[in-house]
Design a protein around this motif. Structure first.
Motif, short mmCIF file in Angstrom:
data_model
loop_
_atom_site.label_atom_id
_atom_site.label_comp_id
_atom_site.label_asym_id
_atom_site.label_seq_id
_atom_site.Cartn_x
_atom_site.Cartn_y
_atom_site.Cartn_z
N ASP A 4 1.82 38.19 -25.95
CA ASP A 4 2.30 38.75 -24.70
C ASP A 4 3.69 39.08 -24.48
N LEU A 5 4.19 39.55 -25.76
CA LEU A 5 5.69 40.18 -25.87
C LEU A 5 5.64 41.77 -25.18
N GLU A 6 6.50 41.70 -24.20
CA GLU A 6 6.77 42.79 -23.50
C GLU A 6 8.08 42.97 -23.14
N VAL A 7 8.64 44.36 -23.22
CA VAL A 7 9.80 44.91 -22.70
C VAL A 7 9.43 45.34 -21.44
N LEU A 8 9.96 44.79 -20.27
CA LEU A 8 9.55 44.91 -19.05
C LEU A 8 10.22 45.89 -18.40
N THR A 9 11.51 45.97 -18.46
CA THR A 9 12.35 46.86 -17.92
C THR A 9 13.48 47.32 -18.71
N ILE A 10 13.77 48.73 -18.72
CA ILE A 10 15.04 49.09 -19.47
C ILE A 10 15.84 50.00 -18.49
N THR A 11 17.15 49.54 -18.23
CA THR A 11 18.05 50.50 -17.44
C THR A 11 19.18 50.92 -18.39
N PRO A 12 20.26 51.65 -17.86
CA PRO A 12 21.30 52.25 -18.58
C PRO A 12 22.29 50.98 -19.31
N THR A 13 22.11 49.86 -18.42
CA THR A 13 22.97 48.87 -19.02
C THR A 13 22.17 47.43 -19.15
N SER A 14 20.99 47.36 -18.98
CA SER A 14 19.98 46.33 -19.01
C SER A 14 18.83 46.32 -19.64
N ALA A 15 18.33 45.21 -20.06
CA ALA A 15 16.87 45.01 -20.46
C ALA A 15 16.12 43.61 -20.21
N VAL A 16 14.84 43.97 -19.75
CA VAL A 16 14.08 42.64 -19.35
C VAL A 16 13.18 42.43 -20.53
N ILE A 17 12.99 41.05 -21.15
CA ILE A 17 12.02 41.22 -22.19
C ILE A 17 11.36 39.73 -21.68
N SER A 18 10.10 39.64 -21.74
CA SER A 18 9.18 38.45 -21.56
C SER A 18 8.17 38.28 -22.48
N TRP A 19 7.57 37.04 -22.52
CA TRP A 19 6.57 36.63 -23.42
C TRP A 19 6.07 35.05 -23.06
N ILE A 20 4.94 34.73 -23.38
CA ILE A 20 4.27 33.50 -23.00
C ILE A 20 4.01 32.60 -24.19
N THR A 21 3.68 31.53 -23.91
CA THR A 21 3.46 30.34 -24.98
C THR A 21 2.24 29.91 -24.60
N ARG A 22 1.49 29.56 -25.51
CA ARG A 22 0.09 28.81 -25.32
C ARG A 22 -0.20 28.15 -26.47
N SER A 23 -1.31 27.19 -26.16
CA SER A 23 -1.75 26.12 -26.99
C SER A 23 -3.64 25.86 -27.02
N HIS A 24 -3.85 26.02 -28.17
CA HIS A 24 -5.38 25.40 -28.05
C HIS A 24 -5.80 24.13 -28.20
N ARG A 25 -4.60 23.33 -28.11
CA ARG A 25 -5.20 21.86 -28.33
C ARG A 25 -5.79 21.25 -27.17
N GLY A 26 -6.34 20.26 -27.11
CA GLY A 26 -7.04 19.53 -26.13
C GLY A 26 -8.46 19.85 -26.13
N ARG A 27 -9.36 19.58 -24.96
CA ARG A 27 -10.99 19.78 -25.11
C ARG A 27 -11.22 21.06 -24.60
N SER A 28 -10.26 21.76 -23.76
CA SER A 28 -10.66 23.10 -23.17
C SER A 28 -10.79 23.94 -24.19
N LEU A 29 -11.79 24.92 -23.85
CA LEU A 29 -12.14 26.13 -24.97
C LEU A 29 -11.15 27.31 -24.50
N LEU A 30 -10.29 27.34 -23.57
CA LEU A 30 -9.26 28.10 -23.20
C LEU A 30 -7.85 27.65 -23.47
#
Length: 202
Positions: A4-30
């Motif tokens: 989910d890498l995303e360049v959220l916001t761009i202005t003349p002098t700044s930028a906001v970038i986000s992403w998430i980290t997940r794991s498939h470890r454990g018993r959960s299917l999600l």
């Protein structure tokens, strides 16, 4: 995985970038949240990138605001968490020309003339919604607030108003669509943040 890498916001002098980290470890299917570090490199598009953000604090949602940029310039960037480079996860961010795929963005150029005001556009307030998200079949995507916790619409909309107050000097706010959950009069005239005295006119 980092996604989910995303360049959220761009202005003349700044930028906001986000992403998430997940794991498939454990018993959960999600996939479950994976808490790890946050690193971001930024530089001129045709030069070596430099590390501008290095935070070892374990977190699953990573968001970095880069400031001090110059208007109308192209910049390159690379993000990394747990040694993994995040990939875009949405259709719009996965297009072959998207900033998230080419790892480049261009800062805005302010329009000529005297500054008059700022207009902020917001959508999907969903006032009156009792749960965050929508249940799709067997997928448990919907989450109810914990006891004593504000409802998701109230919490998110209040945070947005607070950010606009502190960073944009009370801009003119336009609410574009999906303002209420099912259009009742209580939702249309809801007091979003009564403790701050904000009450819409009905």
């Amino acid at each position: 995985m980092a996604t989910d890498l995303e360049v959220l916001t761009i202005t003349p002098t700044s930028a906001v970038i986000s992403w998430i980290t997940r794991s498939h470890r454990g018993r959960s299917l999600l996939p479950q949240p994976a808490f790890t570090d946050t690193q971001l490199w930024v530089g001129d598009a045709d030069s070596t990138l430099r590390l501008v953000h290095d935070d070892p604090t374990p977190r699953a949602f990573h968001q970095v605001t880069v400031t001090g940029l110059e208007p109308g310039r192209e910049y390159g960037f690379r993000a990394r968490s747990g040694g993994i480079q995040p990939l875009p996860g949405l259709y719009t961010t996965n297009r072959h020309t998207s900033p998230e795929r080419v790892h480049r963005f261009v800062t805005l150029i302010p329009p000529p003339g005297r500054y008059l005001t700022t207009i902020a556009l917001a959508n999907d307030m969903h006032l009156g919604e009792k749960r965050q998200g929508i249940v799709l079949g067997a997928l448990p995507t919907s989450v109810a607030p914990a006891r004593g916790q504000a409802g998701y619409p109230r919490m998110m909309f209040t945070a947005m108003l607070d950010e606009l107050d502190t960073t944009h000097d009370h801009p003119f706010l336009v609410l574009g669509g999906d303002i209420t959950y099912d259009g009742t009069s209580d939702q249309v005239c809801a007091r979003i943040a009564p403790e701050s005295g904000r009450t819409p006119t009905c």
